[in-house]
Design a protein around this motif. Structure first.
Motif, PDB file in Angstrom:
ATOM      1  N   LEU A 263      -4.044  11.071   8.244  1.00 14.74           N
ATOM      2  CA  LEU A 263      -3.660   9.709   8.605  1.00 14.74           C
ATOM      3  C   LEU A 263      -4.217   8.693   7.612  1.00 14.74           C
ATOM      4  O   LEU A 263      -3.530   7.735   7.229  1.00 14.74           O
ATOM      5  CB  LEU A 263      -4.147   9.384  10.019  1.00 14.74           C
ATOM      6  CG  LEU A 263      -3.602  10.276  11.136  1.00 14.74           C
ATOM      7  CD1 LEU A 263      -4.091   9.776  12.490  1.00 14.74           C
ATOM      8  CD2 LEU A 263      -2.093  10.309  11.116  1.00 14.74           C
ATOM      9  N   LEU A 264      -5.462   8.883   7.200  1.00 15.03           N
ATOM     10  CA  LEU A 264      -6.057   7.971   6.219  1.00 15.03           C
ATOM     11  C   LEU A 264      -5.306   8.022   4.897  1.00 15.03           C
ATOM     12  O   LEU A 264      -5.097   6.991   4.242  1.00 15.03           O
ATOM     13  CB  LEU A 264      -7.530   8.321   6.004  1.00 15.03           C
ATOM     14  CG  LEU A 264      -8.472   7.954   7.150  1.00 15.03           C
ATOM     15  CD1 LEU A 264      -9.816   8.626   6.977  1.00 15.03           C
ATOM     16  CD2 LEU A 264      -8.644   6.440   7.244  1.00 15.03           C
ATOM     17  N   LYS A 265      -4.864   9.206   4.507  1.00 14.88           N
ATOM     18  CA  LYS A 265      -4.115   9.325   3.262  1.00 14.88           C
ATOM     19  C   LYS A 265      -2.740   8.679   3.401  1.00 14.88           C
ATOM     20  O   LYS A 265      -2.242   8.055   2.462  1.00 14.88           O
ATOM     21  CB  LYS A 265      -3.979  10.793   2.862  1.00 14.88           C
ATOM     22  CG  LYS A 265      -3.401  10.982   1.467  1.00 14.88           C
ATOM     23  CD  LYS A 265      -3.553  12.403   0.973  1.00 14.88           C
ATOM     24  CE  LYS A 265      -3.034  12.517  -0.467  1.00 14.88           C
ATOM     25  NZ  LYS A 265      -3.207  13.879  -1.008  1.00 14.88           N
ATOM     26  N   LEU A 266      -2.127   8.811   4.579  1.00 12.72           N
ATOM     27  CA  LEU A 266      -0.824   8.187   4.809  1.00 12.72           C
ATOM     28  C   LEU A 266      -0.909   6.670   4.675  1.00 12.72           C
ATOM     29  O   LEU A 266       0.000   6.024   4.149  1.00 12.72           O
ATOM     30  CB  LEU A 266      -0.309   8.537   6.212  1.00 12.72           C
ATOM     31  CG  LEU A 266       0.249   9.936   6.430  1.00 12.72           C
ATOM     32  CD1 LEU A 266       0.663  10.110   7.880  1.00 12.72           C
ATOM     33  CD2 LEU A 266       1.430  10.203   5.514  1.00 12.72           C
ATOM     34  N   LEU A 267      -2.005   6.110   5.173  1.00 13.88           N
ATOM     35  CA  LEU A 267      -2.172   4.662   5.126  1.00 13.88           C
ATOM     36  C   LEU A 267      -2.793   4.190   3.820  1.00 13.88           C
ATOM     37  O   LEU A 267      -2.869   2.989   3.561  1.00 13.88           O
ATOM     38  CB  LEU A 267      -3.064   4.200   6.288  1.00 13.88           C
ATOM     39  CG  LEU A 267      -2.549   4.458   7.704  1.00 13.88           C
ATOM     40  CD1 LEU A 267      -3.574   3.980   8.724  1.00 13.88           C
ATOM     41  CD2 LEU A 267      -1.214   3.779   7.952  1.00 13.88           C
ATOM     42  N   GLY A 268      -3.224   5.129   2.991  1.00 14.86           N
ATOM     43  CA  GLY A 268      -4.050   4.798   1.830  1.00 14.86           C
ATOM     44  C   GLY A 268      -3.425   3.850   0.841  1.00 14.86           C
ATOM     45  O   GLY A 268      -4.128   3.071   0.195  1.00 14.86           O
ATOM     46  N   GLU A 269      -2.091   3.895   0.672  1.00 13.25           N
ATOM     47  CA  GLU A 269      -1.452   3.038  -0.323  1.00 13.25           C
ATOM     48  C   GLU A 269      -1.304   1.600   0.154  1.00 13.25           C
ATOM     49  O   GLU A 269      -1.063   0.696  -0.638  1.00 13.25           O
ATOM     50  CB  GLU A 269      -0.074   3.597  -0.683  1.00 13.25           C
ATOM     51  CG  GLU A 269      -0.124   4.901  -1.475  1.00 13.25           C
ATOM     52  CD  GLU A 269       1.259   5.364  -1.861  1.00 13.25           C
ATOM     53  OE1 GLU A 269       2.244   4.716  -1.449  1.00 13.25           O
ATOM     54  OE2 GLU A 269       1.365   6.384  -2.559  1.00 13.25           O
ATOM     55  N   LEU A 276       4.452  -4.547   2.361  1.00 13.34           N
ATOM     56  CA  LEU A 276       4.751  -3.422   3.232  1.00 13.34           C
ATOM     57  C   LEU A 276       4.976  -2.178   2.380  1.00 13.34           C
ATOM     58  O   LEU A 276       5.679  -2.219   1.372  1.00 13.34           O
ATOM     59  CB  LEU A 276       6.013  -3.695   4.051  1.00 13.34           C
ATOM     60  CG  LEU A 276       5.889  -4.597   5.275  1.00 13.34           C
ATOM     61  CD1 LEU A 276       7.277  -4.983   5.766  1.00 13.34           C
ATOM     62  CD2 LEU A 276       5.114  -3.906   6.382  1.00 13.34           C
ATOM     63  N   THR A 277       4.360  -1.073   2.775  1.00 10.75           N
ATOM     64  CA  THR A 277       4.575   0.203   2.107  1.00 10.75           C
ATOM     65  C   THR A 277       5.426   1.079   3.022  1.00 10.75           C
ATOM     66  O   THR A 277       5.101   1.269   4.189  1.00 10.75           O
ATOM     67  CB  THR A 277       3.235   0.911   1.826  1.00 10.75           C
ATOM     68  OG1 THR A 277       2.460   0.100   0.944  1.00 10.75           O
ATOM     69  CG2 THR A 277       3.469   2.269   1.179  1.00 10.75           C
ATOM     70  N   VAL A 278       6.525   1.603   2.492  1.00 11.13           N
ATOM     71  CA  VAL A 278       7.420   2.469   3.268  1.00 11.13           C
ATOM     72  C   VAL A 278       7.565   3.792   2.536  1.00 11.13           C
ATOM     73  O   VAL A 278       8.030   3.839   1.397  1.00 11.13           O
ATOM     74  CB  VAL A 278       8.808   1.823   3.467  1.00 11.13           C
ATOM     75  CG1 VAL A 278       9.694   2.731   4.314  1.00 11.13           C
ATOM     76  CG2 VAL A 278       8.684   0.445   4.103  1.00 11.13           C
ATOM     77  N   VAL A 294       6.880   6.538   7.161  1.00 11.12           N
ATOM     78  CA  VAL A 294       5.672   5.779   7.441  1.00 11.12           C
ATOM     79  C   VAL A 294       5.883   4.350   6.949  1.00 11.12           C
ATOM     80  O   VAL A 294       6.302   4.137   5.818  1.00 11.12           O
ATOM     81  CB  VAL A 294       4.444   6.390   6.721  1.00 11.12           C
ATOM     82  CG1 VAL A 294       3.193   5.552   6.987  1.00 11.12           C
ATOM     83  CG2 VAL A 294       4.227   7.828   7.161  1.00 11.12           C
ATOM     84  N   VAL A 295       5.616   3.379   7.825  1.00  7.63           N
ATOM     85  CA  VAL A 295       5.655   1.968   7.451  1.00  7.63           C
ATOM     86  C   VAL A 295       4.250   1.417   7.676  1.00  7.63           C
ATOM     87  O   VAL A 295       3.729   1.490   8.793  1.00  7.63           O
ATOM     88  CB  VAL A 295       6.672   1.175   8.288  1.00  7.63           C
ATOM     89  CG1 VAL A 295       6.675  -0.301   7.875  1.00  7.63           C
ATOM     90  CG2 VAL A 295       8.076   1.773   8.137  1.00  7.63           C
ATOM     91  N   ALA A 296       3.619   0.897   6.636  1.00  5.16           N
ATOM     92  CA  ALA A 296       2.225   0.471   6.753  1.00  5.16           C
ATOM     93  C   ALA A 296       1.969  -0.773   5.916  1.00  5.16           C
ATOM     94  O   ALA A 296       2.702  -1.082   4.976  1.00  5.16           O
ATOM     95  CB  ALA A 296       1.290   1.602   6.313  1.00  5.16           C
ATOM     96  N   THR A 297       0.901  -1.467   6.261  1.00  2.00           N
ATOM     97  CA  THR A 297       0.457  -2.617   5.489  1.00  2.00           C
ATOM     98  C   THR A 297      -1.031  -2.825   5.732  1.00  2.00           C
ATOM     99  O   THR A 297      -1.609  -2.255   6.661  1.00  2.00           O
ATOM    100  CB  THR A 297       1.238  -3.895   5.873  1.00  2.00           C
ATOM    101  OG1 THR A 297       0.927  -4.935   4.951  1.00  2.00           O
ATOM    102  CG2 THR A 297       0.883  -4.359   7.283  1.00  2.00           C
ATOM    103  N   GLY A 298      -1.655  -3.626   4.895  1.00  2.00           N
ATOM    104  CA  GLY A 298      -3.052  -3.960   5.101  1.00  2.00           C
ATOM    105  C   GLY A 298      -3.202  -5.158   6.011  1.00  2.00           C
ATOM    106  O   GLY A 298      -2.253  -5.918   6.218  1.00  2.00           O
TER     107      GLY A 298
END
Length: 340
Positions: A263-269, A276-278, A294-298
């Motif tokens: 999970l940490l690696k998935l969110l790492g970028e 937004l990182t997709v 995966v859709v993530a952001t800081g």
């Protein structure tokens, strides 16, 4: 390069497949969308899209479905992040504003994100590598027992008990509290441990055993907290939206979600609160998650992310709505942490 008409056909295929989870045929596209061309022309466009690798035909007699490349083109060029309604924004603000501390903020955030996206939500606790000491409290619980409270700049509260073989003097505790805050307030946790080393020398020799016990406990707290990377996960039940193919799709995802390193690696970028990182399908670094996006952001300040949050869901997700929800929640969490 695809012309505008073929891009419109691809957009229609993605939108319809996300809505129906059924392969899309040319007649259905003409019936549902104002493409301005005949079914024969649409079939030719679909053949071109398939040749380019943007759609595929799962069965000989079936319609087409998007590929990972098709979703990627949709996200990059064809979709617009959906803005939340006034009611949705108000609901988010109200729900998150009731949080009482950082743990509560994270718990509420992961629950909220899972509810509004109907995906699996992941929220990383703020990284203490970039946190600083806001306040240290030393409280006498009994003549020989102290409660040590560390409050960080991102709202994290850690408590430790310090035992001492002799009765402690209240004036010494007051002096220790003052000197600790003078020396450490505003210091990054990564630097605070070094500053701590000189604190016992500020006290008389007869008081240093108690001071050393407190300093040792604080040092261990700094070390533990900086090294720890915590993750909260919610909404795993939303994986039922994959359908009936549990063994091939859902089970590997569930197993992967149990590994926090993954999970940490998935969110790492996702280290920038403004971006937004997709990651779509096989763009994910783990084969078990090849059927997911995966859709993530800081979240944090505008210039620096304290941590990341996002969702994991099937590739056939509603990208515009999901991206809008992830972005909005991250902004509200950033605002709440800043105000706290």
């Amino acid at each position: 390069m695809l012309d505008d008409r073929k891009l419109d056909v691809l957009r229609a295929i993605v939108e319809d497949y996300v809505a129906t989870h059924e392969p899309i045929g040319s007649k259905a596209l003409v019936d549902r969308h104002n493409l301005g061309v005949s079914p024969a022309t649409v079939r030719n466009d679909m053949a071109a899209l398939e040749e380019e690798g943007y759609i595929t035909q799962p069965h000989t007699s079936a319609g087409r479905i998007p590929t990972d490349a098709g979703y990627r083109l949709f996200v990059d060029k064809l979709s617009t992040v959906k803005t939340l309604s006034v009611a949705e924004k108000k609901a988010i603000t109200s729900f998150l504003a009731g949080a009482v501390d950082l743990d509560d903020v994270v718990r509420r955030t992961v629950r909220l994100l899972a509810q509004i996206t109907r995906q699996v939500a992941i929220v990383q606790y703020p990284s203490l590598n970039r946190s600083s000491v806001r306040h240290i409290e030393v409280v006498t619980m009994s003549p020989r027992r102290l409660l040590l409270v560390l409050i960080t700049s991102n709202g994290r509260v850690e408590q430790r008990i310090v035992e001492h073989p002799h009765d402690v003097d209240e004036q010494l505790i007051a002096d220790l509290r003052s000197r600790l805050n003078t020396a450490l307030a505003g210091q990054r946790l990564t630097d605070a441990a070094t500053v701590l080393a000189g604190v016992p020398e500020l006290f008389a020799p007869g008081d240093r055993s108690l001071v050393a016990a407190v300093v040792t406990t604080l040092f261990e707290t700094f070390t533990d907290e900086v090294g720890e990377q915590r993750i909260a996960v919610g909404g795993a039940a939303n994986l039922t939206r994959y359908g009936d193919d549990f063994e091939r799709n859902v089970k590997p995802v569930l197993e992967a979600l149990e590994e926090h390193v993954i999970l940490l690696k998935l969110l790492g970028e996702a280290t920038n609160p403004q971006t937004l990182t997709v990651r779509i399908g096989h763009e994910n670094p783990f084969e078990e998650l090849a059927t997911t996006s995966v859709v993530a952001t800081g979240y944090g300040s505008k210039s620096e992310a304290l941590a990341t949050l996002g969702i994991v869901g099937p590739t056939h997700m509603d990208y515009p709505s999901t991206m809008g929800a992830v972005r909005a929640v991250a902004r509200y969490v950033s605002q709440i942490l800043a105000e706290s």
